[in-house]
Design a protein around this motif. Structure first.
Motif, PDB file in Angstrom:
ATOM      1  N   ASP A 185      -0.013  73.281  21.958  1.00  0.00           N
ATOM      2  CA  ASP A 185      -1.483  73.201  21.985  1.00  0.00           C
ATOM      3  C   ASP A 185      -1.965  74.105  23.109  1.00  0.00           C
ATOM      4  O   ASP A 185      -2.187  73.660  24.227  1.00  0.00           O
ATOM      5  N   ASP A 186      -2.073  75.405  22.800  1.00  0.00           N
ATOM      6  CA  ASP A 186      -2.393  76.428  23.809  1.00  0.00           C
ATOM      7  C   ASP A 186      -1.407  76.353  24.972  1.00  0.00           C
ATOM      8  O   ASP A 186      -0.221  76.458  24.765  1.00  0.00           O
ATOM      9  N   TYR A 187      -1.919  76.121  26.189  1.00  0.00           N
ATOM     10  CA  TYR A 187      -1.028  76.064  27.344  1.00  0.00           C
ATOM     11  C   TYR A 187      -0.475  74.661  27.574  1.00  0.00           C
ATOM     12  O   TYR A 187       0.158  74.394  28.591  1.00  0.00           O
ATOM     13  N   TYR A 188      -0.704  73.790  26.618  1.00  0.00           N
ATOM     14  CA  TYR A 188      -0.242  72.406  26.736  1.00  0.00           C
ATOM     15  C   TYR A 188       0.801  72.111  25.660  1.00  0.00           C
ATOM     16  O   TYR A 188       0.966  72.856  24.694  1.00  0.00           O
ATOM     17  N   ALA A 189       1.479  70.988  25.846  1.00  0.00           N
ATOM     18  CA  ALA A 189       2.364  70.444  24.826  1.00  0.00           C
ATOM     19  C   ALA A 189       1.868  69.037  24.517  1.00  0.00           C
ATOM     20  O   ALA A 189       1.679  68.229  25.428  1.00  0.00           O
ATOM     21  N   LYS A 190       1.650  68.783  23.240  1.00  0.00           N
ATOM     22  CA  LYS A 190       1.165  67.463  22.842  1.00  0.00           C
ATOM     23  C   LYS A 190       2.352  66.604  22.418  1.00  0.00           C
ATOM     24  O   LYS A 190       3.059  66.927  21.462  1.00  0.00           O
ATOM     25  N   LEU A 191       2.576  65.510  23.149  1.00  0.00           N
ATOM     26  CA  LEU A 191       3.678  64.605  22.853  1.00  0.00           C
ATOM     27  C   LEU A 191       3.214  63.569  21.838  1.00  0.00           C
ATOM     28  O   LEU A 191       2.230  62.861  22.086  1.00  0.00           O
ATOM     29  N   HIS A 192       3.915  63.463  20.727  1.00  0.00           N
ATOM     30  CA  HIS A 192       3.578  62.455  19.720  1.00  0.00           C
ATOM     31  C   HIS A 192       4.557  61.292  19.873  1.00  0.00           C
ATOM     32  O   HIS A 192       5.771  61.462  19.710  1.00  0.00           O
ATOM     33  N   VAL A 193       3.996  60.129  20.194  1.00  0.00           N
ATOM     34  CA  VAL A 193       4.827  58.967  20.509  1.00  0.00           C
ATOM     35  C   VAL A 193       4.289  57.750  19.759  1.00  0.00           C
ATOM     36  O   VAL A 193       3.215  57.226  20.089  1.00  0.00           O
ATOM     37  N   SER A 194       5.001  57.313  18.725  1.00  0.00           N
ATOM     38  CA  SER A 194       4.640  56.104  17.976  1.00  0.00           C
ATOM     39  C   SER A 194       3.152  56.074  17.593  1.00  0.00           C
ATOM     40  O   SER A 194       2.454  55.076  17.829  1.00  0.00           O
ATOM     41  N   GLY A 195       2.666  57.149  17.056  1.00  0.00           N
ATOM     42  CA  GLY A 195       1.285  57.195  16.588  1.00  0.00           C
ATOM     43  C   GLY A 195       0.276  57.582  17.643  1.00  0.00           C
ATOM     44  O   GLY A 195      -0.900  57.800  17.325  1.00  0.00           O
ATOM     45  N   LYS A 196       0.677  57.643  18.898  1.00  0.00           N
ATOM     46  CA  LYS A 196      -0.216  58.067  19.976  1.00  0.00           C
ATOM     47  C   LYS A 196       0.169  59.477  20.408  1.00  0.00           C
ATOM     48  O   LYS A 196       1.258  59.970  20.106  1.00  0.00           O
ATOM     49  N   SER A 197      -0.740  60.136  21.128  1.00  0.00           N
ATOM     50  CA  SER A 197      -0.427  61.471  21.627  1.00  0.00           C
ATOM     51  C   SER A 197      -0.799  61.585  23.102  1.00  0.00           C
ATOM     52  O   SER A 197      -1.738  60.931  23.573  1.00  0.00           O
ATOM     53  N   HIS A 198      -0.029  62.383  23.808  1.00  0.00           N
ATOM     54  CA  HIS A 198      -0.255  62.624  25.235  1.00  0.00           C
ATOM     55  C   HIS A 198      -0.229  64.133  25.454  1.00  0.00           C
ATOM     56  O   HIS A 198       0.673  64.814  24.945  1.00  0.00           O
ATOM     57  N   LEU A 199      -1.175  64.638  26.222  1.00  0.00           N
ATOM     58  CA  LEU A 199      -1.262  66.071  26.461  1.00  0.00           C
ATOM     59  C   LEU A 199      -0.600  66.411  27.797  1.00  0.00           C
ATOM     60  O   LEU A 199      -1.037  65.968  28.862  1.00  0.00           O
ATOM     61  N   LEU A 200       0.469  67.173  27.715  1.00  0.00           N
ATOM     62  CA  LEU A 200       1.250  67.548  28.900  1.00  0.00           C
ATOM     63  C   LEU A 200       0.945  68.994  29.258  1.00  0.00           C
ATOM     64  O   LEU A 200       1.051  69.887  28.400  1.00  0.00           O
ATOM     65  N   ARG A 201       0.588  69.241  30.510  1.00  0.00           N
ATOM     66  CA  ARG A 201       0.282  70.612  30.927  1.00  0.00           C
ATOM     67  C   ARG A 201       1.577  71.375  31.193  1.00  0.00           C
ATOM     68  O   ARG A 201       2.044  71.491  32.325  1.00  0.00           O
TER      69      ARG A 201
END
Length: 268
Positions: A185-201
């Motif tokens: 996700d551009d300069y980020y990585a989106k973590l998909h975890v059990s239906g939720k997502s977290h945006l990691l820089r």
């Protein structure tokens, strides 16, 4: 403090392959090639004398192959190893003796850079000793890798076990074994975890080097999957494929990565 360049030995009986790897390494200021070897005997001698940090080791060579080189050296003299091979069937065995990565010929600059990133991480985290212990275990089995079905998957050594996600007003620690897949996700990585997502820089390239390659695989430039979440691979038209996860997520698989993915999944 500036770190000294990693000392690297390149071993390959094919002159073009050997010079090609040396050329790629020459562009990298973090490494220095201290020897190039054309066969296993030369490799054993050079590694014993020079004690490099890292060896790029061809698997199939006349008289003494890459695995025999490791056996000859013994666990006390082993540097971090990246295997280089033209045959997928050697990949699982390479991981069985705890190589930090393997390069399947022909490989591109991006794949070479990823392997070097993993190797540098392993050297900086002093994983050569762990490699030596695993090779010793292999030698005690008579030089035969344990059957895949009976082999406990080694715990990750030096790879991330948690990812730190900083948001507005809170910090979340995500266990990597709970991550289903990761999306660019551009300069980020989106973590998909059990239906939720977290945006990691963090960029996908950087994050990929921190993940255990036995557990995570980059199926596409924009996606990394947890291999435990892969349910099937479907074949589409015109030679294209999609990876389907247990939750039904469908991810495009890049051309040329099918064989590597199947080799990884076959050993699980």
């Amino acid at each position: 403090m500036t770190q000294a360049p990693l000392r690297v030995v390149v071993v390959d009986d094919e002159p073009l392959a050997r010079s090609g790897m040396a050329g790629l390494l020459a562009r990298d200021p973090d490494v220095a090639v201290v020897a190039e070897c054309a066969d296993g005997r030369e490799a054993v001698d050079a590694i014993s004398r020079l004690r490099p940090d890292l060896v790029l080791l061809d698997v199939q060579m006349p008289e003494m192959d890459g695995f025999e080189v490791l056996r000859e050296l013994g666990p006390e003299r082993l540097p971090v190893v990246v295997f280089v091979t033209a045959f997928d069937r050697f990949a699982l065995r390479a991981f069985d003796v705890a190589a930090v990565d393997y390069l399947l010929k022909p490989f591109d600059d991006e794949r070479f850079a990823l392997a070097m990133g993993r190797a540098k991480h392993a050297v900086r985290n002093a994983e050569a000793g762990e490699l030596g212990r695993r090779v010793l275990a292999m030698l005690e089995r008579g030089g035969t890798p344990s059957p895949v079905a009976e082999s406990p998957r080694p715990e990750p050594a030096g790879y991330a076990t948690r990812l730190t996600v900083k948001g507005s007003g809170r910090t979340v620690f995500v266990r990597v074994d709970e991550v289903d897949w990761i999306e660019a996700d551009d300069y980020y990585a989106k973590l998909h975890v059990s239906g939720k997502s977290h945006l990691l820089r963090e960029t996908m390239g950087s994050l990929e080097t921190r993940l255990d390659p036995l557990r995570f695989f980059r199926v596409h430039r924009s996606a990394i999957v947890n291999l435990d979440r892969v349910r099937e691979v479907q074949f589409l038209f015109r030679g294209e494929h999609v990876v389907i996860l247990h939750d039904g997520t469908r991810l495009k698989l890049s051309r040329g990565r099918l064989d590597k993915l199947e080799a990884m999944l076959a050993g699980r």
